[in-house]
Design an enzyme around this catalytic site. Structure first.
Site, PDB file in Angstrom:
ATOM      1  N   SER A  16      -9.830  -1.066   6.980  1.00  0.00           N
ATOM      2  CA  SER A  16      -9.237  -0.846   5.651  1.00  0.00           C
ATOM      3  C   SER A  16      -8.520  -2.041   5.031  1.00  0.00           C
ATOM      4  CB  SER A  16      -8.280   0.339   5.699  1.00  0.00           C
ATOM      5  OG  SER A  16      -9.010   1.522   5.779  1.00  0.00           O
TER       6      SER A  16
ATOM      7  N   SER B 115      -9.737   1.340   2.864  1.00  0.00           N
ATOM      8  CA  SER B 115      -8.884   2.125   1.990  1.00  0.00           C
ATOM      9  C   SER B 115      -7.814   1.298   1.267  1.00  0.00           C
ATOM     10  CB  SER B 115      -8.209   3.237   2.797  1.00  0.00           C
ATOM     11  OG  SER B 115      -7.338   2.691   3.761  1.00  0.00           O
TER      12      SER B 115
ATOM     13  N   LYS C 190       0.854  -1.199   0.000  1.00  0.00           N
ATOM     14  CA  LYS C 190       0.000   0.000   0.000  1.00  0.00           C
ATOM     15  C   LYS C 190       0.882   1.238   0.000  1.00  0.00           C
ATOM     16  CE  LYS C 190      -3.988   1.770   2.649  1.00  0.00           C
ATOM     17  NZ  LYS C 190      -4.849   1.508   3.836  1.00  0.00           N
TER      18      LYS C 190
END
Lengths: 490, 95
Positions: A178, A154, A79
């Site tokens: 997330s 996310s 990420k």
């Protein structure tokens, strides 16, 4: 069988056996990501050159026995809020679109020490703020199982890339769900570790008291192997916990007969899609069939988890994001006639809508006259929520629930109504408030064929139990479709 | 909020500049969200502690030993404006 169809551990085993070269694996990763990502937009940055350079070095390390770990030579993508040295780290924000860290996160050091090769950085909601991966400055991530839908967020890029077979495993981060909610939306497996289990050093802060890095992969075994690598005490993170090393792969045992599992009824009440409710009940029945003791239970205060979470997360975000002043790093406006203008303009130009919304909300909750009623009250509600969980874990080894109230929604649906998006986090945020670990794995699909995620919640540092329960479910489940690994359809 | 123009006050605290239209939109959204937050007032928290960290007893300290530091030239690489070994900012003193 194509290389992308293998699990991370299978690829690692083939590399160890010299059936697959590290360079070959890296090339396959780059090629696959380049071809598939047109549909998904899971990647913000691909680092083909550095990954290929690294491949030779790792290959010789494997050849001479330096790297013997199960994931040595397996390319990884992370990420884009995890700092990577000399690879830009954007957090999905215009603010950091040109930020190239001079240091890297401890999790990256740990992966490198095991011979992992970074080949890309994954798209995400700006600074982790969002539940759909649509708030990214680099455009929305699309769900590879249905490109008209969101992959969740996310860590949408981290989950979508695994589901699309663009990465064998990835790292995401979970502040309010997330990792877990995007896994649920994409049919992948993910673990949100206990707060303090994995170092946050080098993770760009959103809400520091809840942020935690964790693995995403196509199966439980891969996640366990990755968790082995990334967890452990780190003196650079003052909230990292000093504990004896654990081998999570020892949890890969198909046996739940000694487990007591609670199914909190509050997580199955109104507002939950009927097919999701049915899938979770079916999972509970399966655990009972496997010999676990399963019963319905009740956990008070769950209705207060979302408001408490959004107050605390926004408050922490408003503080954490105050560092972006345009001076030391990050976006700097061209209109810097005086210091105040520099601050105002750099921040106004650099942050997107959702980041601005949360900064404003956070500053509201922390401002004089409101601090007691909002911020302080939320910390007290948080204490009560944690207490309720701990009380329940005296009776149960784990709790079972959905990871999201519904399957993946259409792109664009959540952007117009922020409160509605926040309410979608109802199944996940309580665990972050309490600092406890959770795991999500696929548990069937709805009528449209969209994946439904089963969430397992555990007591502090009980990841091995979660892994055992998850692995057992994966092995026993009649739903034998592999998690994700599908061709993205345009 | 008590202030005459609450959203303008929050923008100032946040160092954000919003157009009048944006201010109006955010004000409406914030009103809805804060009304939702107000639910917390229903909870009896008289006996509850203030938990700002997920694990209350968590704060590990390490011995303060000198370590290699970062190179100034590398840190400055990410600054948009610099002069020599310094970050450059607009003039802050008159005269």
């Amino acid at each position: 069988m194509e290389l992308w169809e293998l699990s991370a551990l299978e690829l690692g085993a083939r590399i160890q056996r010299k059936e697959v070269g590290v360079k070959e694996a890296v090339l396959a990763a780059i090629e696959r990501a380049t071809a598939q990502d047109k549909n998904c937009n899971a990647f913000i940055t691909l680092c083909a050159e550095t990954a290929l350079d690294k491949a030779e070095q790792i290959q010789s390390g494997i050849d001479n026995g330096t790297f013997r770990g199960p994931l040595a030579g397996v390319p990884v993508a992370v990420k884009d809020n995890i700092c990577t040295v000399e690879v830009r780290t954007t957090c999905g924000s215009k603010m950091l679109q040109n930020f190239v860290p001079d240091y890297q996160a401890t999790v990256m050091d740990r992966l490198e020490a095991e011979g992992a090769i970074l080949f890309g950085k994954l798209n995400m909601d700006e600074f982790g703020m969002g539940s759909t991966s649509e708030t990214s400055f680099f455009g929305p991530v699309k769900n590879p199982l249905d490109c008209s839908r969101v992959p969740g967020g996310s860590s949408g890029g981290s989950a979508a890339s695994v589901a699309a077979g663009e990465a064998w495993y990835t790292l995401g981060s979970d502040t309010g769900g997330s990792i877990r909610q995007p896994c649920s939306f994409t049919g992948t497996v993910g673990i949100k570790p206990t707060y303090g289990r994995v170092s946050r050093y080098g993770l760009v802060a959103y809400a520091s008291s809840m942020d935690q890095i964790g693995p995403i992969a196509s199966n439980v075994s891969d996640c366990a192997a990755v968790l082995n690598i990334i967890s452990g005490y780190d003196p650079k993170d003052s909230t990292s916990v000093r504990r004896p090393e654990e081998d999570f792969t020892r949890g890969l045992v198909c046996d739940v007969r000694d487990l007591r599992i609670g199914v909190p009824k509050e997580y199955l009440q109104q507002g939950i899609q009927e097919e999701v409710r049915r899938a979770i009940r079916k999972a509970a029945d399966l655990y009972a069939d496997m010999g676990a003791e399963v019963e319905e239970c009740s956990i008070a205060m769950t209705e207060y988890a979302v408001p408490a979470y959004y107050i605390l997360a926004s408050a922490e975000a408003s503080s954490n994001l105050s560092r972006y002043d345009g001076i030391r790093y990050g976006h700097r406006t061209g209109r810097d006639s005086d210091l105040d203008t520099l601050y105002y303009q750099s921040r106004t130009e650099g942050f997107g809508l959702e980041a601005k919304r949360r900064i404003l909300l956070g500053n509201f909750a922390l401002s004089a006259g409101y601090y007691e009623a909002y911020y302080q009250k939320a910390t007290q509600v948080r204490a009560l929520i944690r207490k309720n969980f701990l009380r329940l874990f005296q009776k149960y080894d784990l709790l079972l629930s959905p990871a999201a109230p519904a399957t993946a929604m259409k792109l664009g649906e959540s952007l117009t109504n922020p409160l509605k998006m926040y309410l979608g986090d109802v199944c996940t945020v309580a665990l972050n408030l309490a600092g406890l670990p959770g795991m999500v794995l696929p548990s069937g699909t709805d009528a449209k064929g969209l994946p439904i995620g089963l969430q397992l919640m555990g007591n502090a540092f009980s990841e091995k139990t979660l892994i055992r329960a998850g692995y057992s479910f994966e092995q026993w489940s009649v739903h034998k479709e592999p998690a994700g690994k599908k061709e993205a359809n345009g | 909020m008590k202030e005459e123009n609450p959203i303008a006050y929050l923008c100032k605290l946040s160092r954000l500049e919003l157009t009048a239209e944006e201010q109006q939109k955010f004000q409406q959204e914030l009103d809805t969200i804060v009304r939702y937050f107000d639910r917390l007032q229903e909870v009896d928290t008289q006996e509850a502690e203030f938990l700002s960290q997920a694990v209350a007893d968590l704060n590990m300290l390490r011995t303060d030993e000198p370590q290699n530091s970062w190179q100034a030239k590398n840190i400055l690489k990410n600054a948009a404006e610099k002069q020599g070994n310094c970050f450059q900012v607009p003039k802050i003193l008159e005269g």
